[in-house]
Design a protein around this motif. Structure first.
Motif, PDB file in Angstrom:
ATOM      1  N   GLY A 197      25.962  32.602   6.608  1.00 52.79           N
ATOM      2  CA  GLY A 197      26.796  33.456   7.449  1.00 52.79           C
ATOM      3  C   GLY A 197      26.021  34.524   8.193  1.00 52.79           C
ATOM      4  O   GLY A 197      26.572  35.218   9.050  1.00 52.79           O
ATOM      5  N   HIS A 198      24.724  34.665   7.888  1.00 50.33           N
ATOM      6  CA  HIS A 198      23.884  35.678   8.536  1.00 50.33           C
ATOM      7  C   HIS A 198      22.779  35.049   9.394  1.00 50.33           C
ATOM      8  O   HIS A 198      21.870  35.748   9.839  1.00 50.33           O
ATOM      9  CB  HIS A 198      23.227  36.573   7.478  1.00 50.33           C
ATOM     10  CG  HIS A 198      24.191  37.380   6.667  1.00 50.33           C
ATOM     11  ND1 HIS A 198      24.568  38.660   7.017  1.00 50.33           N
ATOM     12  CD2 HIS A 198      24.859  37.087   5.528  1.00 50.33           C
ATOM     13  CE1 HIS A 198      25.424  39.122   6.111  1.00 50.33           C
ATOM     14  NE2 HIS A 198      25.621  38.179   5.198  1.00 50.33           N
ATOM     15  N   GLU A 199      22.852  33.743   9.636  1.00 47.50           N
ATOM     16  CA  GLU A 199      21.760  33.036  10.308  1.00 47.50           C
ATOM     17  C   GLU A 199      21.464  33.598  11.696  1.00 47.50           C
ATOM     18  O   GLU A 199      20.327  33.955  12.008  1.00 47.50           O
ATOM     19  CB  GLU A 199      22.081  31.537  10.414  1.00 47.50           C
ATOM     20  CG  GLU A 199      22.089  30.809   9.082  1.00 47.50           C
ATOM     21  CD  GLU A 199      23.447  30.802   8.411  1.00 47.50           C
ATOM     22  OE1 GLU A 199      23.619  30.039   7.448  1.00 47.50           O
ATOM     23  OE2 GLU A 199      24.341  31.552   8.872  1.00 47.50           O
ATOM     24  N   ARG A 200      22.474  33.665  12.526  1.00 47.26           N
ATOM     25  CA  ARG A 200      22.248  34.109  13.905  1.00 47.26           C
ATOM     26  C   ARG A 200      21.771  35.565  13.950  1.00 47.26           C
ATOM     27  O   ARG A 200      20.825  35.910  14.660  1.00 47.26           O
ATOM     28  CB  ARG A 200      23.533  33.951  14.725  1.00 47.26           C
ATOM     29  CG  ARG A 200      23.328  34.281  16.200  1.00 47.26           C
ATOM     30  CD  ARG A 200      24.601  34.128  17.004  1.00 47.26           C
ATOM     31  NE  ARG A 200      24.343  34.397  18.405  1.00 47.26           N
ATOM     32  CZ  ARG A 200      24.003  33.495  19.298  1.00 47.26           C
ATOM     33  NH1 ARG A 200      23.865  32.226  18.937  1.00 47.26           N
ATOM     34  NH2 ARG A 200      23.784  33.813  20.555  1.00 47.26           N
ATOM     35  N   GLU A 201      22.416  36.397  13.163  1.00 51.50           N
ATOM     36  CA  GLU A 201      22.041  37.821  13.125  1.00 51.50           C
ATOM     37  C   GLU A 201      20.587  38.006  12.722  1.00 51.50           C
ATOM     38  O   GLU A 201      19.836  38.749  13.372  1.00 51.50           O
ATOM     39  CB  GLU A 201      22.958  38.540  12.130  1.00 51.50           C
ATOM     40  CG  GLU A 201      22.548  39.985  11.826  1.00 51.50           C
ATOM     41  CD  GLU A 201      23.225  40.524  10.578  1.00 51.50           C
ATOM     42  OE1 GLU A 201      23.051  41.708  10.299  1.00 51.50           O
ATOM     43  OE2 GLU A 201      23.916  39.749   9.881  1.00 51.50           O
ATOM     44  N   TYR A 202      20.163  37.284  11.684  1.00 57.21           N
ATOM     45  CA  TYR A 202      18.791  37.435  11.196  1.00 57.21           C
ATOM     46  C   TYR A 202      17.768  36.932  12.214  1.00 57.21           C
ATOM     47  O   TYR A 202      16.775  37.596  12.501  1.00 57.21           O
ATOM     48  CB  TYR A 202      18.609  36.671   9.878  1.00 57.21           C
ATOM     49  CG  TYR A 202      17.205  36.764   9.321  1.00 57.21           C
ATOM     50  CD1 TYR A 202      16.793  37.880   8.599  1.00 57.21           C
ATOM     51  CD2 TYR A 202      16.290  35.744   9.533  1.00 57.21           C
ATOM     52  CE1 TYR A 202      15.504  37.971   8.102  1.00 57.21           C
ATOM     53  CE2 TYR A 202      15.004  35.821   9.049  1.00 57.21           C
ATOM     54  CZ  TYR A 202      14.612  36.937   8.319  1.00 57.21           C
ATOM     55  OH  TYR A 202      13.327  37.017   7.846  1.00 57.21           O
ATOM     56  N   ARG A 248      13.611  39.608  18.215  1.00 53.28           N
ATOM     57  CA  ARG A 248      13.403  40.910  18.849  1.00 53.28           C
ATOM     58  C   ARG A 248      12.174  41.589  18.242  1.00 53.28           C
ATOM     59  O   ARG A 248      11.387  42.223  18.952  1.00 53.28           O
ATOM     60  CB  ARG A 248      14.645  41.787  18.671  1.00 53.28           C
ATOM     61  CG  ARG A 248      15.804  41.419  19.570  1.00 53.28           C
ATOM     62  CD  ARG A 248      16.826  42.553  19.646  1.00 53.28           C
ATOM     63  NE  ARG A 248      17.425  42.826  18.348  1.00 53.28           N
ATOM     64  CZ  ARG A 248      18.544  42.249  17.908  1.00 53.28           C
ATOM     65  NH1 ARG A 248      19.159  41.346  18.653  1.00 53.28           N
ATOM     66  NH2 ARG A 248      19.040  42.570  16.731  1.00 53.28           N
ATOM     67  N   ASP A 249      12.026  41.457  16.935  1.00 49.03           N
ATOM     68  CA  ASP A 249      10.867  42.042  16.265  1.00 49.03           C
ATOM     69  C   ASP A 249       9.571  41.415  16.774  1.00 49.03           C
ATOM     70  O   ASP A 249       8.572  42.112  16.968  1.00 49.03           O
ATOM     71  CB  ASP A 249      10.988  41.833  14.749  1.00 49.03           C
ATOM     72  CG  ASP A 249       9.799  42.361  13.991  1.00 49.03           C
ATOM     73  OD1 ASP A 249       9.723  43.587  13.795  1.00 49.03           O
ATOM     74  OD2 ASP A 249       8.925  41.557  13.576  1.00 49.03           O
ATOM     75  N   GLN A 250       9.583  40.109  17.017  1.00 52.44           N
ATOM     76  CA  GLN A 250       8.374  39.445  17.501  1.00 52.44           C
ATOM     77  C   GLN A 250       8.004  39.900  18.907  1.00 52.44           C
ATOM     78  O   GLN A 250       6.825  40.132  19.202  1.00 52.44           O
ATOM     79  CB  GLN A 250       8.561  37.932  17.469  1.00 52.44           C
ATOM     80  CG  GLN A 250       7.347  37.166  17.970  1.00 52.44           C
ATOM     81  CD  GLN A 250       7.252  35.776  17.387  1.00 52.44           C
ATOM     82  OE1 GLN A 250       7.310  35.610  16.172  1.00 52.44           O
ATOM     83  NE2 GLN A 250       7.106  34.785  18.230  1.00 52.44           N
ATOM     84  N   ALA A 301      12.172  33.066  27.295  1.00 54.30           N
ATOM     85  CA  ALA A 301      10.804  33.222  26.802  1.00 54.30           C
ATOM     86  C   ALA A 301       9.927  33.828  27.879  1.00 54.30           C
ATOM     87  O   ALA A 301      10.040  33.524  29.063  1.00 54.30           O
ATOM     88  CB  ALA A 301      10.246  31.863  26.387  1.00 54.30           C
ATOM     89  N   LYS A 302       9.014  34.677  27.442  1.00 49.28           N
ATOM     90  CA  LYS A 302       8.107  35.329  28.368  1.00 49.28           C
ATOM     91  C   LYS A 302       6.863  34.484  28.572  1.00 49.28           C
ATOM     92  O   LYS A 302       6.267  34.017  27.607  1.00 49.28           O
ATOM     93  CB  LYS A 302       7.704  36.706  27.832  1.00 49.28           C
ATOM     94  CG  LYS A 302       6.797  37.481  28.763  1.00 49.28           C
ATOM     95  CD  LYS A 302       6.496  38.852  28.185  1.00 49.28           C
ATOM     96  CE  LYS A 302       5.572  39.632  29.093  1.00 49.28           C
ATOM     97  NZ  LYS A 302       5.245  40.945  28.536  1.00 49.28           N
TER      98      LYS A 302
END
Length: 398
Positions: A193-198, A204-206, A361-362
């Motif tokens: 239930g947390h897949e997309r959020e994580y 974003r962290d990457q 993607a950049k």
């Protein structure tokens, strides 16, 4: 059981079993001598060409054995030789939980209990202190926490870094049933239930991490752990895969139109190379460090037995290998995201990573390193011209 682990266990039985019910801190010299001998063996194995993953796994095995003895002795001392009335489990977290430790890596552990009180009991507090003091006095940098299962789950859902560390949790000593209960609750309450959020947070962290550490593979002084194509990029791919497949392995991506066997071999070799490089970087500097500074590159290249051929410096051969391996990790991890974003995927791939956020993607120019070298050359040339002009003006003609 590996041959190395058998040797460590035999040595521990010979050196540490005789400590009996004494507190670990009372027999600290015995533990330190045990560690010194085993660490020397690891260093020799590394110098003989041991692989990055192999040496890191062996170091994790060594710390496992140490902590199992310390935990047992501390529990016996805290309860006056009797059995603990409260189920306890010692859990490895983060990189240590993954079974990878470089020479000066942090040792992250969690003591899991079933006490519902806000303040833990005195005997549990005494036991935890014994374990931590011995680790600190033995030279380890320790990350630690003492939590009930409920507290651990709550903290994991509150903080992404904590969730990631617990994602790689591994049982070390104590109550195995309590540890298994934690793993099951973590999966059901922190993953499902947390897949997309994580995954959105990880991506974003990457992006932020790449920007912080140069946003290019081709840096003169790269960050081995957090730079583009570094260790963290590979680990990030595993963490995201776990949230869908429940496994911390690239094997889950092969054969599903996502990762070819050739690319898998490339990034696995690259990851092993980076772990070996980081191990030697720690040994060479005598501390935890991740930046491959210019003034140490030649030394590292010699230590890793690079040869000087065709007029190429040893450090240049090292960096050429570094750029090749990090480029492979960066290319694969970026391509996986880019393929999904652009829609160039099959139905099987989309079903595997259907939870990935649609983030453009950049692009990273291939010529960036050449441009960097040209810029540095022009800068150095202009500086020399200016210095020459200054000195010419100050020195009178004779």
């Amino acid at each position: 059981m590996s041959r190395h682990l058998e040797q460590v266990l035999a040595h521990a039985e010979n050196r540490l079993a005789a400590t009996g019910a004494r507190r670990p801190t009372e027999v600290l010299p015995l533990y330190k001598k045990f560690l010194k001998v085993e660490e020397h063996r690891l260093r020799l194995k590394h110098q003989a060409g041991g692989g990055g993953r192999e040496i890191c796994a062996r170091r994790a095995e060594l710390v496992d054995v140490l902590l199992q003895y310390v935990f047992g002795a501390a529990a016996t001392a805290a309860h006056g030789g009797g059995a603990s009335r409260t189920p306890l489990a010692l859990i490895a977290l983060g990189g240590y939980g993954r079974g990878e430790l470089n020479p000066f890596s942090d040792v992250d552990v969690m003591v899991l209990h079933r006490q519902g009180k806000r303040k833990i009991s005195p005997d549990l507090e005494e036991m935890v202190q014994q374990v931590l003091y011995l680790l600190w006095d033995s030279g380890f940098k320790v990350g630690h926490s003492t939590r009930s299962t409920k507290e651990a789950i709550t903290q994991a859902n509150h903080d992404m870094r904590t969730k990631t560390a617990m994602l790689e949790s591994r049982f070390l000593a104590g109550d195995a049933e309590l540890a298994q209960e934690f793993r099951e609750q973590f999966r059901s309450k922190c993953v499902e239930g947390h897949e997309r959020e994580y995954v959105e947070m990880r991506m974003r962290d990457q992006v932020a991490r790449h920007k912080k550490f140069g946003d290019s593979v081709y840096l003169q002084e790269p960050h081995v752990k957090s730079g583009c194509g570094g260790l963290r990029d590979y680990q990030n791919l595993l963490w995201m895969t776990y949230f869908k497949e429940g496994s911390l392995s690239t094997n889950q991506l092969v054969g599903k139109d996502w990762l070819s066997e050739t690319d898998q071999r490339r990034i696995e070799r690259a990851y092993d190379f980076l772990l070996r490089l980081r191990t030697d970087l720690h040994y060479a500097t005598g501390r935890a460090t991740d930046i491959l500074h210019l003034n140490i590159q030649e030394q590292i290249a010699k230590r890793l037995n690079y040869s000087q051929e065709n007029g190429q410096l040893q450090s240049e051969a090292l960096m050429r290998n570094y750029y090749e391996h990090t480029r492979n990790i960066f290319r694969v991890t970026e391509r996986i995201t880019a393929q999904f974003v652009s829609g160039r995927v099959t139905s099987r791939t989309r079903s595997l990573f259907s939870f990935l956020p649609l983030i453009r993607a950049k692009k990273t120019p291939i010529e960036s390193f050449r441009k960097l070298r040209l810029s540095l050359f022009l800068f150095a040339t202009n500086s020399c011209i200016r210095l020459n002009a200054i000195f010419s003006a100050k020195i009178p003609n004779r």
